[in-house]
Design an enzyme around this catalytic site. Structure first.
Site, short mmCIF file in Angstrom:
data_model
loop_
_atom_site.label_atom_id
_atom_site.label_comp_id
_atom_site.label_asym_id
_atom_site.label_seq_id
_atom_site.Cartn_x
_atom_site.Cartn_y
_atom_site.Cartn_z
N LYS A 192 -9.70 -10.11 -3.63
CA LYS A 192 -9.00 -10.05 -4.79
C LYS A 192 -7.92 -11.12 -5.01
O LYS A 192 -7.39 -11.54 -4.13
CB LYS A 192 -8.05 -8.34 -4.55
CG LYS A 192 -7.31 -8.16 -5.81
CD LYS A 192 -6.47 -6.84 -5.17
CE LYS A 192 -5.46 -6.47 -6.45
NZ LYS A 192 -4.95 -5.37 -6.13
N SER A 242 -5.33 -1.88 -9.19
CA SER A 242 -5.43 -3.05 -9.72
C SER A 242 -6.71 -3.85 -9.06
O SER A 242 -6.91 -5.19 -9.43
CB SER A 242 -4.17 -3.89 -9.29
OG SER A 242 -3.77 -3.78 -8.00
N SER A 260 -3.78 1.40 -6.17
CA SER A 260 -4.66 0.32 -6.77
C SER A 260 -5.85 0.15 -5.90
O SER A 260 -6.79 -0.76 -6.31
CB SER A 260 -3.87 -0.89 -6.69
OG SER A 260 -2.80 -0.87 -7.70
#
Length: 490
Positions: free
Chosen positions: A85, A161, A185
């Site tokens: 990520k 996220s 997230s």
């Protein structure tokens, strides 16, 4: 590696891919090239926003040359292609925009401790995934890179996220990818994309070398996976602490991968409501939670319906808003240092700018009170769980949300989180309390979209044991989205 073979490998989880390497059926280089084929075949998803193919090829080649994969000297994940990520997973020398226009040219100078653990375990890092600006949103549609497409449907968000990682895993690009979780997230995209998403307990891994914790302990790092065993194996990789860390979770008695055995009968509190004001939980979500309760009862656990621990929703929402405001003000200063000038307002998204401006005027007293509130509500939550071992709740209170909902400015940060919490519900309470929480893809909506169900407990081992038993009783491996990787141009 031909395209057919590359697509066939999409069905194999991370541990399974490592087993193919150990058996000599494939090399790490071949496994990586297959993953690259799948990245190229899914460019329309906009999940991978930074290619690190040559870096990955060099790492895979070194693993093959060392012979450790064939000798059985490597760990259960060595040689497996892996994506990071683009937030909270810094890799030295690689771009790290964190979804922000202000950081569009930023390159990380140091690797995060967790990333180094991934590399030490032999995971082959070959790209970075899309994320909203600074992880502020539970959706992934940043201005800088554009929205990530949910493989289950182009009109619904993949969540955030960690939405880029979730989309890549859900489409079969990789069996696992890294994520981070501050108010949901990891678990929100797991629910949106039909995956396993575990938020570890507070202090399970380190924020070294740069930080002690994130959002005063709300943030945790882990990954998105399709199988529970991959989730456990990756947690073993990042579990631990660094000398000087402000706090650490107690070491697990046994490796998490070895704890995937059915636990003894547990006392499960099941709530189908919400701890925050909302318009009601979608009946399809309620049905998924209740069905999971029946599975747990069939496995010998004691399930008690109830309202769930009662917290002060206003106090929690206010505290989370303050912590985000201060964090965004700090990140604004980081952007200014990177740019060598004051960032412009148009270099931030509107909702981020609201948080930055409020962060500039947040007092030290307000910040200290927010921290105290988090601790007080944690104790209140724990008291409400007295007499129960596990909390069973929805992951999302709605079916998979549309785009342009969870990233919009609402005038104030508190109003922004009111909208988020009316959709996400329980996820933020795991961050506030520091409890472990896992989302499992146990439901399907009427229009065929995945519905996540969430289990919460003080420690991960209990959740992983439960999750493994549920996975066996109600397997989800055969469910694949319309956007599952393919190379026929469709």
């Amino acid at each position: 590696m031909n395209s057919r073979s590359a697509i066939e490998l999409a069905d194999v989880d991370a541990i399974g891919q490592a087993e193919l390497l150990a058996a000599g059926d494939l090399t790490a280089a071949e496994l990586l090239e297959a993953a690259i084929v799948r990245v190229e075949a899914t460019r329309h998803l906009n999940a991978v926003i930074t290619d690190l193919f040559e870096r990955g090829r060099a790492q895979a080649g070194a693993l093959d040359a060392s012979g450790v994969l064939r000798k059985g000297e490597a760990g259960p994940l060595a040689g497996v292609p892996f994506l990071l990520k683009d937030l909270g997973a810094a890799l030295a020398g690689a771009p790290e925009a964190m979804g922000s226009v202000a950081l569009r040219d930023h390159v990380a100078t140091d690797s995060a401790w967790t990333v180094q653990r991934y590399l030490d375990a032999g995971l082959v890092v070959f790209g970075k995934t899309n994320t909203p600006e600074w992880g502020n949103h539970c959706t992934t549609e940043p201005v800088l890179f554009g929205p990530t497409v949910n493989p289950w449907g182009s009109d619904v968000t993949p969540g955030g996220s960690s939405g880029g990682s979730a989309a890549a895993v859900a489409a079969g690009v990789v069996p696992a990818a890294s994520g981070g979780d501050g108010t949901g997230s990891i678990r929100v995209p797991a629910s949106c994309c039909g995956l396993v998403g575990l938020k570890p307990r507070r202090g399970r891994s380190s924020f070294a070398p740069d930080g002690g914790h994130g959002l005063e302990g709300l943030v945790n790092s882990h990954a998105l996976t399709r199988t529970v065993r991959d989730c456990a194996a990756l947690l073993d990789v990042i579990a631990g602490s660094v000398s000087g860390d402000p706090y650490a979770a107690p070491a697990a008695e046994t490796p998490f991968l070895q704890s995937l055995t059915p636990p003894p009968p547990l006392r499960v509190l099941m709530s189908t409501g919400s701890p925050f004001p909302n318009d009601g939980v979608d009946p399809q979500v309620v049905a998924a939670v209740e069905a999971t309760g029946r599975i747990l009862e069939s496995l010998g656990h004691h399930v008690t319906p109830g309202p769930g621990p009662v917290i002060d929703p206003d106090a929690v929402a206010d505290a989370i808003a303050v912590l985000h405001n201060v964090s965004n003000a700090q990140l604004h200063a980081f952007a200014a240092s990177h740019l060598g000038r004051e960032p412009r307002e148009d270099e931030f998204e509107p909702s981020t700018w609201v948080m930055i401006r409020e962060g500039f005027t947040t007092t030290g007293v307000a910040y200290a009170e927010a921290i105290s509130t988090v601790h007080a509500q944690t104790r209140r939550f724990a008291a409400g769980m007295s007499g129960h071992d596990v909390l069973l709740v929805p992951t999302l209170l709605t079916t998979t949300p549309p785009y342009a909902l969870l990233n919009q400015p609402r005038g104030t940060t508190r109003a922004f989180f009111d909208v988020e919490f009316a959709t996400t519900g329980w996820t933020s309470l795991a961050n506030v309390t520091g409890w472990a929480a896992i989302s499992l893809p146990l439901g399907v909506s009427g229009d065929g979209l995945p519905v996540g169900v969430q289990l919460m407990a003080p420690d991960e081992a209990v959740l992983l044991g439960l999750a493994a038993a549920i996975e066996e009783a109600a397997p989800w491996a055969d469910r694949k989205p319309a956007g599952w990787v393919r190379t026929d141009g469709a």
